[in-house]
Design a protein around this motif. Structure first.
Motif, PDB file in Angstrom:
ATOM      1  N   ASN A 114       5.467  15.062  -5.414  1.00 38.77           N
ATOM      2  CA  ASN A 114       6.030  14.732  -4.096  1.00 38.77           C
ATOM      3  C   ASN A 114       6.860  13.459  -4.235  1.00 38.77           C
ATOM      4  OD1 ASN A 114       6.641  14.253  -1.436  1.00 38.77           O
ATOM      5  ND2 ASN A 114       4.544  14.443  -0.679  1.00 38.77           N
ATOM      6  N   LEU A 115       8.152  13.632  -4.508  1.00 36.08           N
ATOM      7  CA  LEU A 115       9.013  12.489  -4.818  1.00 36.08           C
ATOM      8  C   LEU A 115       9.610  11.821  -3.582  1.00 36.08           C
ATOM      9  CD1 LEU A 115      10.912  14.047  -7.868  1.00 36.08           C
ATOM     10  CD2 LEU A 115       8.902  12.561  -7.912  1.00 36.08           C
ATOM     11  N   ASP A 116       9.555  12.500  -2.439  1.00 35.16           N
ATOM     12  CA  ASP A 116      10.196  11.941  -1.245  1.00 35.16           C
ATOM     13  C   ASP A 116       9.326  12.185  -0.008  1.00 35.16           C
ATOM     14  OD1 ASP A 116      12.110  10.664   0.272  1.00 35.16           O
ATOM     15  OD2 ASP A 116      13.289  12.500   0.595  1.00 35.16           O
ATOM     16  N   PRO A 117       8.157  11.533   0.079  1.00 33.95           N
ATOM     17  CA  PRO A 117       7.289  11.737   1.244  1.00 33.95           C
ATOM     18  C   PRO A 117       7.896  11.137   2.506  1.00 33.95           C
ATOM     19  CG  PRO A 117       6.438   9.971  -0.133  1.00 33.95           C
ATOM     20  CD  PRO A 117       7.587  10.580  -0.883  1.00 33.95           C
ATOM     21  N   ALA A 118       7.565  11.719   3.653  1.00 30.11           N
ATOM     22  CA  ALA A 118       8.074  11.232   4.934  1.00 30.11           C
ATOM     23  C   ALA A 118       7.451   9.872   5.252  1.00 30.11           C
ATOM     24  CB  ALA A 118       7.748  12.225   6.050  1.00 30.11           C
ATOM     25  N   GLU A 119       8.224   9.026   5.938  1.00 29.19           N
ATOM     26  CA  GLU A 119       7.748   7.679   6.286  1.00 29.19           C
ATOM     27  C   GLU A 119       6.496   7.747   7.161  1.00 29.19           C
ATOM     28  OE1 GLU A 119       7.377   3.625   6.520  1.00 29.19           O
ATOM     29  OE2 GLU A 119       8.607   4.837   5.165  1.00 29.19           O
ATOM     30  N   GLU A 120       6.458   8.705   8.073  1.00 30.65           N
ATOM     31  CA  GLU A 120       5.293   8.843   8.959  1.00 30.65           C
ATOM     32  C   GLU A 120       4.035   9.171   8.157  1.00 30.65           C
ATOM     33  OE1 GLU A 120       3.809  11.422  12.869  1.00 30.65           O
ATOM     34  OE2 GLU A 120       5.817  11.747  12.025  1.00 30.65           O
ATOM     35  N   GLU A 121       4.195  10.035   7.147  1.00 29.25           N
ATOM     36  CA  GLU A 121       3.063  10.405   6.300  1.00 29.25           C
ATOM     37  C   GLU A 121       2.563   9.179   5.523  1.00 29.25           C
ATOM     38  OE1 GLU A 121       1.892  13.753   2.897  1.00 29.25           O
ATOM     39  OE2 GLU A 121       4.003  13.308   3.316  1.00 29.25           O
ATOM     40  N   ALA A 151       0.835  -1.206   0.000  1.00 36.72           N
ATOM     41  CA  ALA A 151       0.000   0.000   0.000  1.00 36.72           C
ATOM     42  C   ALA A 151       0.872   1.260   0.000  1.00 36.72           C
ATOM     43  CB  ALA A 151      -0.930  -0.006   1.206  1.00 36.72           C
ATOM     44  N   LYS A 152       1.950   1.239   0.785  1.00 39.10           N
ATOM     45  CA  LYS A 152       2.859   2.392   0.831  1.00 39.10           C
ATOM     46  C   LYS A 152       3.489   2.651  -0.537  1.00 39.10           C
ATOM     47  CE  LYS A 152       4.374   2.054   5.666  1.00 39.10           C
ATOM     48  NZ  LYS A 152       5.541   1.771   6.530  1.00 39.10           N
ATOM     49  N   GLY A 153       3.910   1.571  -1.200  1.00 40.40           N
ATOM     50  CA  GLY A 153       4.501   1.730  -2.532  1.00 40.40           C
ATOM     51  C   GLY A 153       3.503   2.301  -3.523  1.00 40.40           C
ATOM     52  N   PHE A 154       2.253   1.845  -3.437  1.00 42.07           N
ATOM     53  CA  PHE A 154       1.185   2.342  -4.310  1.00 42.07           C
ATOM     54  C   PHE A 154       0.942   3.825  -4.049  1.00 42.07           C
ATOM     55  CE2 PHE A 154      -3.392   3.016  -5.076  1.00 42.07           C
ATOM     56  CZ  PHE A 154      -3.450   2.667  -6.423  1.00 42.07           C
ATOM     57  N   ILE A 155       0.879   4.192  -2.762  1.00 42.36           N
ATOM     58  CA  ILE A 155       0.644   5.593  -2.378  1.00 42.36           C
ATOM     59  C   ILE A 155       1.815   6.472  -2.827  1.00 42.36           C
ATOM     60  CG2 ILE A 155       0.426   7.141  -0.389  1.00 42.36           C
ATOM     61  CD1 ILE A 155      -0.906   4.615   1.031  1.00 42.36           C
ATOM     62  N   LYS A 156       3.034   5.971  -2.642  1.00 42.09           N
ATOM     63  CA  LYS A 156       4.231   6.735  -3.004  1.00 42.09           C
ATOM     64  C   LYS A 156       4.261   7.031  -4.505  1.00 42.09           C
ATOM     65  CE  LYS A 156       9.168   6.811  -1.916  1.00 42.09           C
ATOM     66  NZ  LYS A 156      10.290   6.063  -1.287  1.00 42.09           N
ATOM     67  N   SER A 157       3.881   6.050  -5.326  1.00 42.28           N
ATOM     68  CA  SER A 157       3.884   6.264  -6.777  1.00 42.28           C
ATOM     69  C   SER A 157       2.823   7.285  -7.170  1.00 42.28           C
ATOM     70  CB  SER A 157       3.658   4.948  -7.513  1.00 42.28           C
ATOM     71  OG  SER A 157       2.368   4.437  -7.254  1.00 42.28           O
ATOM     72  N   GLN A 158       1.687   7.275  -6.472  1.00 48.45           N
ATOM     73  CA  GLN A 158       0.645   8.262  -6.760  1.00 48.45           C
ATOM     74  C   GLN A 158       1.107   9.671  -6.363  1.00 48.45           C
ATOM     75  OE1 GLN A 158      -3.018   6.779  -4.849  1.00 48.45           O
ATOM     76  NE2 GLN A 158      -3.769   6.369  -6.914  1.00 48.45           N
ATOM     77  N   MET A 159       1.771   9.769  -5.225  1.00 56.58           N
ATOM     78  CA  MET A 159       2.252  11.078  -4.761  1.00 56.58           C
ATOM     79  C   MET A 159       3.318  11.628  -5.703  1.00 56.58           C
ATOM     80  SD  MET A 159       2.383  10.295  -0.657  1.00 56.58           S
ATOM     81  CE  MET A 159       2.672  11.956  -0.051  1.00 56.58           C
ATOM     82  N   ALA A 160       4.129  10.729  -6.274  1.00 52.46           N
ATOM     83  CA  ALA A 160       5.183  11.151  -7.201  1.00 52.46           C
ATOM     84  C   ALA A 160       4.596  11.810  -8.442  1.00 52.46           C
ATOM     85  CB  ALA A 160       6.046   9.957  -7.588  1.00 52.46           C
ATOM     86  N   GLN A 161       3.394  11.365  -8.854  1.00 53.25           N
ATOM     87  CA  GLN A 161       2.750  11.946 -10.026  1.00 53.25           C
ATOM     88  C   GLN A 161       2.380  13.408  -9.795  1.00 53.25           C
ATOM     89  OE1 GLN A 161      -0.571   9.526 -11.258  1.00 53.25           O
ATOM     90  NE2 GLN A 161       0.631   7.643 -11.246  1.00 53.25           N
ATOM     91  N   TYR A 162       2.233  13.779  -8.524  1.00 55.13           N
ATOM     92  CA  TYR A 162       1.883  15.156  -8.196  1.00 55.13           C
ATOM     93  C   TYR A 162       3.089  15.940  -7.659  1.00 55.13           C
ATOM     94  CZ  TYR A 162      -2.890  13.551  -8.799  1.00 55.13           C
ATOM     95  OH  TYR A 162      -4.046  13.026  -9.327  1.00 55.13           O
TER      96      TYR A 162
END
Length: 440
Positions: free
Chosen positions: A380-387, A367-378
């Motif tokens: 945000n290439l390096d979101p915090a682990e807590e987020e 789920a984190k990997g899926f969320i991270k790839s979605q955030m990268a599209q907008y």
């Protein structure tokens, strides 16, 4: 109470439940006594309504409710204890002489049993495993697309070579009214392009869908129809020109590279093309994997032979939905869903026999990997682990979303398993050739 199972054959059985008055009467009396304490009846103080009056008024409905609960609980427990793997749900057999006026009851339920079978992973006919490569033509086209996307746009009075065109495609019969943008080069053939050349904003062009675009995916965008619908589509279309623009291509310089990828990540045209190739082939890999999984699924369905309790399943489908189906409709529904059911059973057998499972930690990381790839599209290439952790917990708190991600993760595990156990015929193709072969 007595519960017995009679086997009709390997795929069908009947469960008989016999209930006597002693099985339910104590619970019924308890509920009626509770009613008498709470009931408000004119002429009686609350809590002092005669039990006989309560029993006369509510006794039968309470008894029916309790018998039905007893049936359901007993049947579920029996299926669990006997480890019966059933398809659909138990179907009650109708009794013409049944009456709730009796004190002892007998109920029968038809069961459709899951078949037993072996899955043979020794493929006689090798399945094709595609490797899709990004060729020079695709890479150069993507370079030009990036130059266009970041280029300077200006309005044009008439349609000419190299312009961008926006307008509305209409066909009343198919209820098409779709706004779509494309470039003149997307239009197939000189004859079709001549219809556009020289046109102005407000002009209405008479066109034909067949052979209008070089790529049928463009026709999907222009009509809003699905892939199967546009294949071989022959209908008249009108196109009303709404906007004509020209894009001056952006220079292939460091300013453009930084806009696209971030500062100094790409520093030359060579690196740009390498990055495009890398990103494209990552996307192609997911398409190739999906195609491979589809091919494996078809192979397993065709080569894993077993019978299904077809007549039972048709009867179950007739009553399973919100609206009852006729015998003919249920038969059609069974034919449409049979392949899916067969693969579901095959997949379940493979998962069980090979102890494939998805742990919660694996699901959360996925789920984190899926969320991270979605955030990268907008951006945000390096979101915090807590987020990421907080968002993942919220996503997995939604049962439907958690189930969807779990199915995706298990699908990936199955593909890895198949790649280890099956033998394939490898084939390297361009994306264009892949589309031609797979979606022909």
């Amino acid at each position: 109470m007595n519960i017995t199972k009679e086997s009709i054959d390997a795929l069908n059985a009947v469960v008989k439940i016999e209930i006597s008055e002693a099985d339910y009467q104590e619970k019924v009396t308890e509920i009626l006594k509770d009613y008498s304490k709470k009931a408000s009846v004119p002429g009686f103080r609350k809590g002092h309504v005669p039990f006989g009056m309560i029993k006369k008024q509510y006794g039968k409905s309470v008894m029916i409710d309790e018998v039905n609960k007893l049936i359901q609980d007993s049947l579920n427990n029996f299926l669990t204890e006997e480890k019966l793997d059933i398809l659909g749900n138990p179907l009650p057999k109708m009794q013409d002489d049944f009456s709730w006026e009796e004190k002892d009851y007998s109920f029968e339920f038809e069961l459709g049993l899951a078949p037993t079978f072996d899955v043979n992973l020794d493929t006689k006919k090798k399945i094709t495993e595609y490797t899709i490569v990004a060729d020079d033509a695709l890479i150069n086209k993507e370079v030009e697309n990036l130059q266009q996307r970041f280029g300077k746009m200006s309005a044009k009075d008439v349609i000419e070579e190299g312009v961008n065109i926006t307008g509305v495609f209409v066909n009343e019969e198919k209820e098409i009214e779709k706004k779509y943008s494309f470039i003149l080069d997307d239009v197939k053939g000189k004859t079709n392009q001549k219809k556009f050349l020289g046109s102005k904003v407000g002009d209405v062009l008479e066109l034909k869908s067949k052979g209008l675009f070089s790529d049928e995916h463009k026709l999907m965008g222009a009509t809003g129809l699905g892939h199967d619908e546009v294949h071989g589509l022959e209908i008249p279309l009108t196109f009303t020109v709404e906007d004509i623009t020209f894009t001056e291509l952006a220079d292939l310089d460091q300013e453009l590279f930084d806009k696209i990828f971030g500062k100094d990540i790409v520093t030359s045209v060579t690196e740009l093309k390498e990055k495009i190739k890398e990103d494209a082939e990552k996307q192609f890999q997911s398409q190739a994997d999906q195609q491979l999984l589809n091919s494996i699924t078809e192979y397993l369905i065709e080569n894993t032979k077993f019978d299904l309790p077809a007549e039972f399943l048709k009867k179950w489908l007739a009553v399973a939905g919100e609206n009852p189906l006729s015998e003919e409709q249920a038969s059609e529904e069974f034919e449409k869903s049979e392949k899916g059911l067969r693969y579901q059973l095959i997949e379940g057998s493979i998962i069980k026999d090979n102890k494939l499972q998805v742990t919660f930690e694996e699901l959360k990381e996925y789920a984190k990997g899926f969320i991270k790839s979605q955030m990268a599209q907008y951006g945000n290439l390096d979101p915090a682990e807590e987020e990421l952790e907080n968002i993942a917990n919220r996503v997995l708190g939604n049962q439907d979303e958690a189930k969807r991600l779990q199915e995706q993760l298990m699908s990936g595990k199955l593909l890895e398993f198949y790649k280890e156990k099956l033998t394939f015929k490898s084939k390297e193709v361009t994306y264009e050739d892949f589309v031609k072969e797979v979606y022909k």
